[in-house]
Every structure is written in structure tokens, then in C-alpha cells.
Design a protein around this motif. Structure first.
Motif, mmCIF file in Angstrom:
data_model
loop_
_atom_site.group_PDB
_atom_site.id
_atom_site.type_symbol
_atom_site.label_atom_id
_atom_site.label_comp_id
_atom_site.label_asym_id
_atom_site.label_seq_id
_atom_site.Cartn_x
_atom_site.Cartn_y
_atom_site.Cartn_z
ATOM 1 N N ILE A 53 0.873 -1.168 0.000
ATOM 2 C CA ILE A 53 0.000 0.000 0.000
ATOM 3 C C ILE A 53 0.913 1.222 0.000
ATOM 4 C CG2 ILE A 53 -1.828 1.250 1.171
ATOM 5 C CD1 ILE A 53 -2.646 -1.417 2.492
ATOM 6 N N PHE A 54 0.708 2.090 -0.968
ATOM 7 C CA PHE A 54 1.526 3.276 -1.185
ATOM 8 C C PHE A 54 0.637 4.485 -0.919
ATOM 9 C CE2 PHE A 54 2.802 6.635 -4.087
ATOM 10 C CZ PHE A 54 4.183 6.666 -3.997
ATOM 11 N N ILE A 55 0.992 5.275 0.097
ATOM 12 C CA ILE A 55 0.126 6.380 0.530
ATOM 13 C C ILE A 55 0.903 7.702 0.441
ATOM 14 C CG2 ILE A 55 -1.286 7.284 2.409
ATOM 15 C CD1 ILE A 55 -1.385 4.352 3.495
ATOM 16 N N PRO A 56 0.578 8.546 -0.546
ATOM 17 C CA PRO A 56 1.276 9.828 -0.669
ATOM 18 C C PRO A 56 0.824 10.827 0.403
ATOM 19 C CG PRO A 56 -0.330 9.569 -2.449
ATOM 20 C CD PRO A 56 -0.381 8.319 -1.618
ATOM 21 N N VAL A 57 1.792 11.522 0.988
ATOM 22 C CA VAL A 57 1.515 12.529 2.018
ATOM 23 C C VAL A 57 2.304 13.794 1.675
ATOM 24 C CG1 VAL A 57 1.734 13.109 4.473
ATOM 25 C CG2 VAL A 57 1.142 10.765 3.803
ATOM 26 N N GLY A 58 1.591 14.862 1.350
ATOM 27 C CA GLY A 58 2.249 16.126 1.030
ATOM 28 C C GLY A 58 2.763 16.215 -0.391
ATOM 29 N N TRP A 59 2.320 15.316 -1.250
ATOM 30 C CA TRP A 59 2.713 15.390 -2.655
ATOM 31 C C TRP A 59 1.923 16.518 -3.311
ATOM 32 C CZ3 TRP A 59 4.964 11.090 -5.839
ATOM 33 C CH2 TRP A 59 5.647 10.171 -5.041
ATOM 34 N N LYS A 60 2.587 17.286 -4.143
ATOM 35 C CA LYS A 60 1.919 18.353 -4.885
ATOM 36 C C LYS A 60 2.590 18.496 -6.239
ATOM 37 C CE LYS A 60 4.599 22.038 -2.647
ATOM 38 N NZ LYS A 60 4.507 23.259 -1.856
ATOM 39 N N GLU A 61 2.165 19.481 -6.997
ATOM 40 C CA GLU A 61 2.728 19.674 -8.334
ATOM 41 C C GLU A 61 4.249 19.710 -8.278
ATOM 42 O OE1 GLU A 61 2.479 22.894 -11.966
ATOM 43 O OE2 GLU A 61 0.850 22.818 -10.504
ATOM 44 N N GLY A 62 4.873 19.010 -9.178
ATOM 45 C CA GLY A 62 6.333 18.900 -9.189
ATOM 46 C C GLY A 62 6.820 17.572 -8.644
ATOM 47 N N ASN A 63 5.891 16.738 -8.183
ATOM 48 C CA ASN A 63 6.244 15.391 -7.739
ATOM 49 C C ASN A 63 5.789 14.384 -8.786
ATOM 50 O OD1 ASN A 63 7.321 15.082 -4.792
ATOM 51 N ND2 ASN A 63 5.917 16.822 -4.771
ATOM 52 N N TYR A 64 6.637 13.391 -9.021
ATOM 53 C CA TYR A 64 6.350 12.388 -10.039
ATOM 54 C C TYR A 64 6.703 11.012 -9.508
ATOM 55 C CZ TYR A 64 6.572 16.671 -12.744
ATOM 56 O OH TYR A 64 6.380 17.946 -13.178
ATOM 57 N N TYR A 65 5.868 10.040 -9.840
ATOM 58 C CA TYR A 65 6.095 8.638 -9.470
ATOM 59 C C TYR A 65 5.832 7.827 -10.730
ATOM 60 C CZ TYR A 65 5.466 4.201 -6.894
ATOM 61 O OH TYR A 65 5.561 2.920 -6.440
ATOM 62 N N LYS A 66 6.778 6.990 -11.105
ATOM 63 C CA LYS A 66 6.683 6.305 -12.388
ATOM 64 C C LYS A 66 7.097 4.852 -12.279
ATOM 65 C CE LYS A 66 8.300 6.556 -17.146
ATOM 66 N NZ LYS A 66 9.103 7.288 -18.125
ATOM 67 N N PHE A 67 6.364 3.997 -12.987
ATOM 68 C CA PHE A 67 6.755 2.611 -13.196
ATOM 69 C C PHE A 67 7.327 2.483 -14.597
ATOM 70 C CE2 PHE A 67 3.406 1.499 -9.979
ATOM 71 C CZ PHE A 67 4.238 0.834 -9.112
ATOM 72 N N ALA A 68 8.451 1.783 -14.732
ATOM 73 C CA ALA A 68 9.044 1.560 -16.042
ATOM 74 C C ALA A 68 8.058 0.809 -16.932
ATOM 75 C CB ALA A 68 10.343 0.759 -15.903
ATOM 76 N N GLY A 69 7.898 1.287 -18.147
ATOM 77 C CA GLY A 69 7.010 0.642 -19.104
ATOM 78 C C GLY A 69 5.541 0.927 -18.877
ATOM 79 N N VAL A 70 5.211 1.707 -17.841
ATOM 80 C CA VAL A 70 3.813 2.006 -17.521
ATOM 81 C C VAL A 70 3.549 3.501 -17.638
ATOM 82 C CG1 VAL A 70 2.023 1.923 -15.731
ATOM 83 C CG2 VAL A 70 3.634 0.014 -16.001
ATOM 84 N N GLY A 71 4.442 4.294 -17.089
ATOM 85 C CA GLY A 71 4.288 5.741 -17.118
ATOM 86 C C GLY A 71 4.063 6.322 -15.742
ATOM 87 N N LEU A 72 3.665 7.584 -15.716
ATOM 88 C CA LEU A 72 3.457 8.299 -14.456
ATOM 89 C C LEU A 72 2.167 7.847 -13.779
ATOM 90 C CD1 LEU A 72 4.438 11.927 -15.540
ATOM 91 C CD2 LEU A 72 5.785 10.355 -14.142
ATOM 92 N N ILE A 73 2.235 7.762 -12.457
ATOM 93 C CA ILE A 73 1.075 7.406 -11.644
ATOM 94 C C ILE A 73 0.508 8.707 -11.076
ATOM 95 C CG2 ILE A 73 0.259 6.008 -9.708
ATOM 96 C CD1 ILE A 73 1.657 4.498 -12.151
ATOM 97 N N ASP A 74 -0.789 8.886 -11.149
ATOM 98 C CA ASP A 74 -1.429 10.100 -10.657
ATOM 99 C C ASP A 74 -1.523 10.049 -9.133
ATOM 100 O OD1 ASP A 74 -2.932 12.338 -10.144
ATOM 101 O OD2 ASP A 74 -4.731 11.630 -11.173
ATOM 102 N N TYR A 75 -0.575 10.706 -8.457
ATOM 103 C CA TYR A 75 -0.553 10.677 -6.994
ATOM 104 C C TYR A 75 -1.764 11.380 -6.399
ATOM 105 C CZ TYR A 75 1.038 15.487 -7.457
ATOM 106 O OH TYR A 75 1.118 16.799 -7.786
ATOM 107 N N SER A 76 -2.418 12.273 -7.158
ATOM 108 C CA SER A 76 -3.553 13.011 -6.600
ATOM 109 C C SER A 76 -4.769 12.113 -6.381
ATOM 110 C CB SER A 76 -3.938 14.191 -7.500
ATOM 111 O OG SER A 76 -4.448 13.731 -8.740
ATOM 112 N N GLN A 77 -4.736 10.895 -6.938
ATOM 113 C CA GLN A 77 -5.847 9.956 -6.721
ATOM 114 C C GLN A 77 -5.775 9.335 -5.329
ATOM 115 O OE1 GLN A 77 -5.321 7.053 -9.810
ATOM 116 N NE2 GLN A 77 -3.495 6.179 -8.890
ATOM 117 N N GLY A 78 -4.681 9.565 -4.618
ATOM 118 C CA GLY A 78 -4.545 9.036 -3.268
ATOM 119 C C GLY A 78 -3.801 7.726 -3.235
ATOM 120 N N ALA A 79 -4.180 6.871 -2.316
ATOM 121 C CA ALA A 79 -3.456 5.616 -2.073
ATOM 122 C C ALA A 79 -3.668 4.621 -3.215
ATOM 123 C CB ALA A 79 -3.920 5.001 -0.755
#
Length: 195
Positions: free
Chosen positions: A131-157
Motif C-alpha cells: 500500500i503506497f500512501i502519498p503525504v504532502g505530494w503536490k505539483e512537481g512530484n512524479y512517481y513512475k513505473f518503467a514501461g507504464v508511465g506516471l502514476i497520478d498521486y492526486s488519486q490518493g493511495a
């Protein structure tokens, strides 16, 4: 599943309160109690292992409470969130950590592989088990899986597949951001209906 990179979940948590809790107690969180195996190439990333893995965590859904390294009142919102998740009854918390990425730093590409380093503990999870829970993420933060692309952290956990997919993140914002990572074994689907 080992083929799915992540699944969003509708987990209700106090992101602002957790941010304040972590930010006000960084000295307690990041006191050197844990060094990730990828520290040699991810030296900018700080981790606090707040629930270390044990054999008991794999057989008792509430065993994490005995392993929790802080007092419940030191990080009450974190403790309450872990308790909420374990109270689902079918989520075994194997270990949990809080990660910190400061502004203008990153977590380099890597896979989580505790099966080798924790073999004696019978680490038996893979695929969608964190379970991956973003806390304090805002514009300028990026999380990516190789071969998948960026994950929208604003959707929450999300439930994340960090064992089978190379992943990385960047903090290009002007403030610190945290992530709660909870490695679990799921024996049912209650996490998909949590609020």
C-alpha cells in the motif's frame, strides 16, 4: 497479481495531519533506525522503518502493534491509519515505513526485493502487495513505473507492485514530501472497499 503495476484504492486518511506529524518530528523519524538496501545509489531518500518485519506479523493480523517501534502517541495519526488497515481483518502488515524525499531530490529506479535479504523470515509476498500512501505530494512530484508511465498521486493511495516493476520518483517541488509504504499480505478483498 505480478502482472498489474498498481490498483487505486479509496482510502480515507488525514494527509494534512500526517504531513504535520511527520514534518514536526523528522528528527525522531529519521534517526538512523533503518537503511534501505538501495541506499548506495539512493542516498537522497530517507526511510524510517516504523514496523519491522517479523515472523509473527505473518500469522497474527495485529502483531504489527507489538513490532511498532514508536509509542502510539508519538505518531498517533500514523498508528491510527495502520490500525484502520489491520482492522479490515484480511490485511497482514508485514512491515511499514515512512519515506522522505526533500525538494530537488529523487529516488532512483529500483525494484523492492526483500525476498533475498529476509529469506529467514519467510517473506512470501510479491506482486500487488504494498500500500503506497502519498503525504504532502503536490505539483512537481512524479512517481513512475518503467514501461507504464506516471502514476497520478492526486488519486490518493494505491496498492503497488514494487517487486515486479522498476519504479522511481522525483520531487521537483519546493517542499518535502512523504510516502507511507505498507508491505502486506492480503487474504481477502476488504482493502478494495475501505473508506
Amino acid at each position: 497479481s505480478t502482472n498489474v503495476p498498481y490498483v487505486p484504492i479509496d482510502l480515507d486518511y488525514d494527509q494534512d495531519g500526517l504531513f504535520e506529524e511527520f514534518d514536526n518530528k523528522q528528527d525522531l523519524l529519521f534517526n538512523g533506525n533503518y537503511s534501505p538496501s538501495q541506499e548506495k545509489y539512493n542516498s537522497q531518500w530517507k526511510l524510517s522503518m516504523c514496523v519491522p518485519m517479523s515472523l509473527k506479523n505473518q500469522t497474527d493480523v495485529n502483531a504489527w502493534k507489538d513490532a511498532y517501534i514508536y509509542e502510539p502517541d508519538q505518531f498517533p495519526l500514523l498508528y491510527q491509519l495502520l490500525d484502520k488497515i489491520s482492522n479490515l481483518g484480511d490485511v497482514y502488515i508485514y512491515h511499514a515505513f515512512v519515506g522522505l524525499v526533500e525538494p530537488d531530490t529523487r529516488v532512483d529506479p529500483h525494484k523492492d526485493d526483500l525476498s533475498n535479504s529476509k529469506r529467514k523470515l519467510g517473506y512470501d509476498v510479491e506482486g500487488l502487495c504494498q500500500i503506497f500512501i502519498p503525504v504532502g505530494w503536490k505539483e512537481g512530484n512524479y512517481y513512475k513505473f518503467a514501461g507504464v508511465g506516471l502514476i497520478d498521486y492526486s488519486q490518493g493511495a494505491v496498492i503497488s507492485n514494487n517487486h515486479n516493476y522498476v519504479h522511481a520518483s522525483i520531487n521537483d517541488s519546493d517542499s518535502a514530501r512523504y510516502t507511507i509504504g505498507i508491505c502486506c499480505k492480503f487474504t481477502g478483498n476488504n482493502i478494495l472497499n475501505v473508506k
